[in-house]
Scaffold this active site. Structure first.
Site, short mmCIF file in Angstrom:
data_model
loop_
_atom_site.label_atom_id
_atom_site.label_comp_id
_atom_site.label_asym_id
_atom_site.label_seq_id
_atom_site.Cartn_x
_atom_site.Cartn_y
_atom_site.Cartn_z
CB SER A 74 -25.98 1.53 24.64
OG SER A 74 -26.36 1.90 25.94
CG ASP A 75 -33.00 1.35 24.31
OD1 ASP A 75 -33.72 1.74 24.96
OD2 ASP A 75 -33.02 1.40 22.95
#
EC number: 3.6.1.9
Length: 198
Positions: A74-75
């Site tokens: 995730s980012d």
């Protein structure tokens, strides 16, 4: 049925807290992706595409070392007028970042990808729009004194779950997306992959 273990490819305390709060059993392993180099290669990508590509890269990196697990990458990116902004290094730069956001809307794009045995099984990006109020310089001084180095943990230099809430005039979007991961679609994908009970 034996469920595949879930691994979060991140050291993010906020993402770990999201998963733990939702009773998603997981461990964490930091990816070894060279984020600055990957970002530099994505010159034509939109801020939302950058978030998704970083999430995919992190998931694939850890998945290559953790066979048989479902890896969550995730980012999040900050989009100000179509430009992708990076985290700042110190409180002086945090002051400049917050001044640049003052009285204006910006977008946060949170990307997530799930990898299983070295392949991407799911990917999504969700966005939220936040409008920062026209705060005073005195408020900014107090805010940065209160938050200190914690302000550097977010690309936007605020924690909406903390004193950063006082910076906002309006927020449009899913809460978890703002915190850094589109949790509801991630949990549905984990159910689809048999990593969570359906």
């Amino acid at each position: 049925m034996v469920r595949p273990p879930i691994v979060l490819a991140s050291a993010s305390a906020a993402r770990r807290a999201m998963l733990s709060g939702a009773a998603v059993p997981h461990t964490a392993q930091v990816s070894e992706v060279d984020e600055p180099a990957l970002k530099a290669s994505l010159t034509d990508a939109s801020p939302a595409e950058v978030a998704l590509e970083l999430a995919r890269a992190k998931a694939l990196d850890v998945s290559a070392r953790r066979p048989g697990t479902v890896v969550i990458g995730s980012d999040q990116t900050l989009d100000l007028d179509g430009r992708t902004l990076d985290k700042v290094a110190d409180l002086a730069a945090a002051r400049e970042r917050l001044i640049s956001l003052r009285g204006r809307p910006h977008r946060l794009h949170s990307g997530a990808a799930l990898a299983l045995d070295g392949r991407i099984a799911f990917a999504v990006v969700e966005s939220a729009t936040l409008t920062v109020r026209d705060f005073s310089d005195a408020f900014l001084d107090d805010y940065l004194a209160t938050e200190g180095p914690r302000a550097l943990g977010s690309v936007a230099c605020y924690r909406l779950e903390g004193p950063g809430a006082q910076l906002m005039a309006a927020v449009e979007g899913e809460h978890f997306t703002i915190l850094g991961m589109p949790l509801f679609p991630v949990m549905q994908a984990l159910r689809n992959l048999g990593a969570l009970p359906s």
